[in-house]
Motif scaffolding. Structure first.
Motif, PDB file in Angstrom:
ATOM      1  N   ASN A  18       0.808  -1.221   0.000  1.00  0.00           N
ATOM      2  CA  ASN A  18       0.000   0.000   0.000  1.00  0.00           C
ATOM      3  C   ASN A  18       0.841   1.271   0.000  1.00  0.00           C
ATOM      4  O   ASN A  18       0.349   2.339  -0.377  1.00  0.00           O
ATOM      5  CB  ASN A  18      -0.968   0.002   1.184  1.00  0.00           C
ATOM      6  CG  ASN A  18      -2.222  -0.794   0.893  1.00  0.00           C
ATOM      7  OD1 ASN A  18      -2.594  -0.989  -0.252  1.00  0.00           O
ATOM      8  ND2 ASN A  18      -2.873  -1.261   1.946  1.00  0.00           N
ATOM      9  N   ALA A  19       2.086   1.175   0.402  1.00  0.00           N
ATOM     10  CA  ALA A  19       2.979   2.342   0.387  1.00  0.00           C
ATOM     11  C   ALA A  19       3.285   2.799  -1.035  1.00  0.00           C
ATOM     12  O   ALA A  19       3.744   3.923  -1.246  1.00  0.00           O
ATOM     13  CB  ALA A  19       4.273   2.032   1.128  1.00  0.00           C
ATOM     14  N   PRO A  22       0.235   6.002  -5.346  1.00  0.00           N
ATOM     15  CA  PRO A  22       0.741   7.303  -5.803  1.00  0.00           C
ATOM     16  C   PRO A  22      -0.012   8.490  -5.201  1.00  0.00           C
ATOM     17  O   PRO A  22       0.470   9.615  -5.252  1.00  0.00           O
ATOM     18  CB  PRO A  22       0.536   7.246  -7.325  1.00  0.00           C
ATOM     19  CG  PRO A  22      -0.564   6.257  -7.527  1.00  0.00           C
ATOM     20  CD  PRO A  22      -0.435   5.252  -6.416  1.00  0.00           C
ATOM     21  N   ARG A  23      -1.172   8.238  -4.613  1.00  0.00           N
ATOM     22  CA  ARG A  23      -1.938   9.320  -3.975  1.00  0.00           C
ATOM     23  C   ARG A  23      -1.435   9.494  -2.548  1.00  0.00           C
ATOM     24  O   ARG A  23      -1.462   8.550  -1.762  1.00  0.00           O
ATOM     25  CB  ARG A  23      -3.431   8.976  -3.958  1.00  0.00           C
ATOM     26  CG  ARG A  23      -4.002   8.723  -5.343  1.00  0.00           C
ATOM     27  CD  ARG A  23      -5.337   8.026  -5.291  1.00  0.00           C
ATOM     28  NE  ARG A  23      -5.214   6.769  -4.559  1.00  0.00           N
ATOM     29  CZ  ARG A  23      -6.216   6.130  -3.966  1.00  0.00           C
ATOM     30  NH1 ARG A  23      -7.430   6.625  -4.016  1.00  0.00           N
ATOM     31  NH2 ARG A  23      -6.029   5.002  -3.324  1.00  0.00           N
ATOM     32  N   SER A  24      -0.960  10.696  -2.236  1.00  0.00           N
ATOM     33  CA  SER A  24      -0.376  10.935  -0.908  1.00  0.00           C
ATOM     34  C   SER A  24      -0.842  12.254  -0.314  1.00  0.00           C
ATOM     35  O   SER A  24      -0.032  13.137  -0.047  1.00  0.00           O
ATOM     36  CB  SER A  24       1.155  10.939  -0.986  1.00  0.00           C
ATOM     37  OG  SER A  24       1.648   9.815  -1.624  1.00  0.00           O
ATOM     38  N   LEU A  33      -2.369   4.625   4.903  1.00  0.00           N
ATOM     39  CA  LEU A  33      -3.042   5.242   6.051  1.00  0.00           C
ATOM     40  C   LEU A  33      -4.383   4.563   6.314  1.00  0.00           C
ATOM     41  O   LEU A  33      -4.735   4.280   7.468  1.00  0.00           O
ATOM     42  CB  LEU A  33      -3.224   6.736   5.794  1.00  0.00           C
ATOM     43  CG  LEU A  33      -3.915   7.534   6.892  1.00  0.00           C
ATOM     44  CD1 LEU A  33      -3.149   7.442   8.212  1.00  0.00           C
ATOM     45  CD2 LEU A  33      -4.072   8.992   6.460  1.00  0.00           C
ATOM     46  N   TYR A  34      -5.129   4.275   5.245  1.00  0.00           N
ATOM     47  CA  TYR A  34      -6.431   3.631   5.401  1.00  0.00           C
ATOM     48  C   TYR A  34      -6.284   2.276   6.101  1.00  0.00           C
ATOM     49  O   TYR A  34      -7.027   1.959   7.032  1.00  0.00           O
ATOM     50  CB  TYR A  34      -7.126   3.467   4.045  1.00  0.00           C
ATOM     51  CG  TYR A  34      -8.490   2.826   4.158  1.00  0.00           C
ATOM     52  CD1 TYR A  34      -9.606   3.601   4.426  1.00  0.00           C
ATOM     53  CD2 TYR A  34      -8.656   1.454   4.019  1.00  0.00           C
ATOM     54  CE1 TYR A  34     -10.860   3.020   4.556  1.00  0.00           C
ATOM     55  CE2 TYR A  34      -9.891   0.866   4.144  1.00  0.00           C
ATOM     56  CZ  TYR A  34     -10.998   1.644   4.413  1.00  0.00           C
ATOM     57  OH  TYR A  34     -12.230   1.058   4.561  1.00  0.00           O
ATOM     58  N   LEU A  62      -6.487  -2.999  -0.175  1.00  0.00           N
ATOM     59  CA  LEU A  62      -5.176  -3.395  -0.684  1.00  0.00           C
ATOM     60  C   LEU A  62      -4.996  -3.010  -2.154  1.00  0.00           C
ATOM     61  O   LEU A  62      -5.737  -3.479  -3.023  1.00  0.00           O
ATOM     62  CB  LEU A  62      -5.014  -4.909  -0.507  1.00  0.00           C
ATOM     63  CG  LEU A  62      -3.704  -5.544  -0.940  1.00  0.00           C
ATOM     64  CD1 LEU A  62      -2.510  -4.911  -0.223  1.00  0.00           C
ATOM     65  CD2 LEU A  62      -3.741  -7.044  -0.665  1.00  0.00           C
ATOM     66  N   GLU A  63      -4.052  -2.104  -2.385  1.00  0.00           N
ATOM     67  CA  GLU A  63      -3.717  -1.647  -3.746  1.00  0.00           C
ATOM     68  C   GLU A  63      -4.944  -1.202  -4.547  1.00  0.00           C
ATOM     69  O   GLU A  63      -5.028  -1.386  -5.762  1.00  0.00           O
ATOM     70  CB  GLU A  63      -2.943  -2.725  -4.504  1.00  0.00           C
ATOM     71  CG  GLU A  63      -1.625  -3.081  -3.845  1.00  0.00           C
ATOM     72  CD  GLU A  63      -0.857  -4.168  -4.563  1.00  0.00           C
ATOM     73  OE1 GLU A  63       0.366  -4.188  -4.433  1.00  0.00           O
ATOM     74  OE2 GLU A  63      -1.490  -5.006  -5.255  1.00  0.00           O
ATOM     75  N   ARG A  64      -5.870  -0.575  -3.894  1.00  0.00           N
ATOM     76  CA  ARG A  64      -7.126  -0.176  -4.542  1.00  0.00           C
ATOM     77  C   ARG A  64      -6.908   0.756  -5.737  1.00  0.00           C
ATOM     78  O   ARG A  64      -7.674   0.735  -6.693  1.00  0.00           O
ATOM     79  CB  ARG A  64      -8.062   0.481  -3.521  1.00  0.00           C
ATOM     80  CG  ARG A  64      -9.365   0.947  -4.139  1.00  0.00           C
ATOM     81  CD  ARG A  64     -10.389   1.305  -3.116  1.00  0.00           C
ATOM     82  NE  ARG A  64     -11.060   0.091  -2.682  1.00  0.00           N
ATOM     83  CZ  ARG A  64     -12.279   0.050  -2.181  1.00  0.00           C
ATOM     84  NH1 ARG A  64     -12.960   1.147  -2.019  1.00  0.00           N
ATOM     85  NH2 ARG A  64     -12.825  -1.084  -1.832  1.00  0.00           N
TER      86      ARG A  64
END
Length: 194
Positions: A18-19, A22-24, A33-34, A62-64
């Protein structure tokens, strides 16, 4: 390796996946974070949750980002297909990531079952997972959602969210530290007939 050490290692693997989101917003990958919020919320709500439920909570999104909503047609049919495909994707990806940690087939099957929300309202762990999803939405995401949509739509979504929870989940939700606006909209959703 103890069960606790295995669980911590599994969490780390999910977090590493999840790290890569690309959305941060705020500097932290969104799904990382979710997932952590899901684990914290589950711990607060169901401290003695079984391992498959703990794993499913962490892997809920997970990797949504790999399956964006805009890759599907607009409207309810497109939305429902996206949601169904996401459940399968999360279940399969969780199996791939968790198998190397030595979890047996029964545990992996149970995680996949939970991530697909099977037997909602009839399976206690599936219902607990749904309650926690709703709690995390209400506490962390409902305010931003409300800022982007008209109140009527938000009230409708909150009413639907309420309908997904168990009675215990609803009581717990009312005790959460909700934003003032969210609490007011929840009150409106519960006061108005559906």
């Amino acid at each position: 390796m103890t069960p606790e050490e295995r669980l911590a290692a599994a969490y780390q693997t999910i977090d590493e996946a999840n790290a890569a989101d690309p959305r941060s917003p705020g500097g932290q990958p969104y799904e990382l974070l979710y997932g952590r919020r899901m684990t914290e919320a589950l711990q607060a709500y169901a401290r003695d949750a079984p391992t498959p439920l703990k794993l499913a909570a962490r892997a809920q999104h997970l990797e949504r980002w790999k399956s964006p909503r805009d890759a599907y047609p607009t409207g309810r049919p497109g939305y429902l297909r996206w949601r169904a495909d996401l459940k399968k994707f999360h279940a399969e990806r969780a199996r791939e990531l968790l198998a190397p940690h030595g979890y047996d087939a029964e545990t992996l099957d149970r995680v996949a079952f939970l991530l697909q929300k099977k037997k909602l309202k009839r399976d206690g762990d599936t219902q607990t997972l749904e309650d926690v999803i709703c709690h995390v939405f209400l506490q962390y995401y409902a305010e931003d959602f409300a800022d982007e949509h008209p109140d009527e739509k938000v009230v409708d979504i909150l009413r639907k969210t309420w309908g997904k929870m168990s009675e215990e989940g609803r009581k717990f939700a009312l005790a959460l530290p909700l934003a003032e606006r969210v609490r007011g909209l929840v009150g409106k959703a519960l006061a108005e007939p559906s």
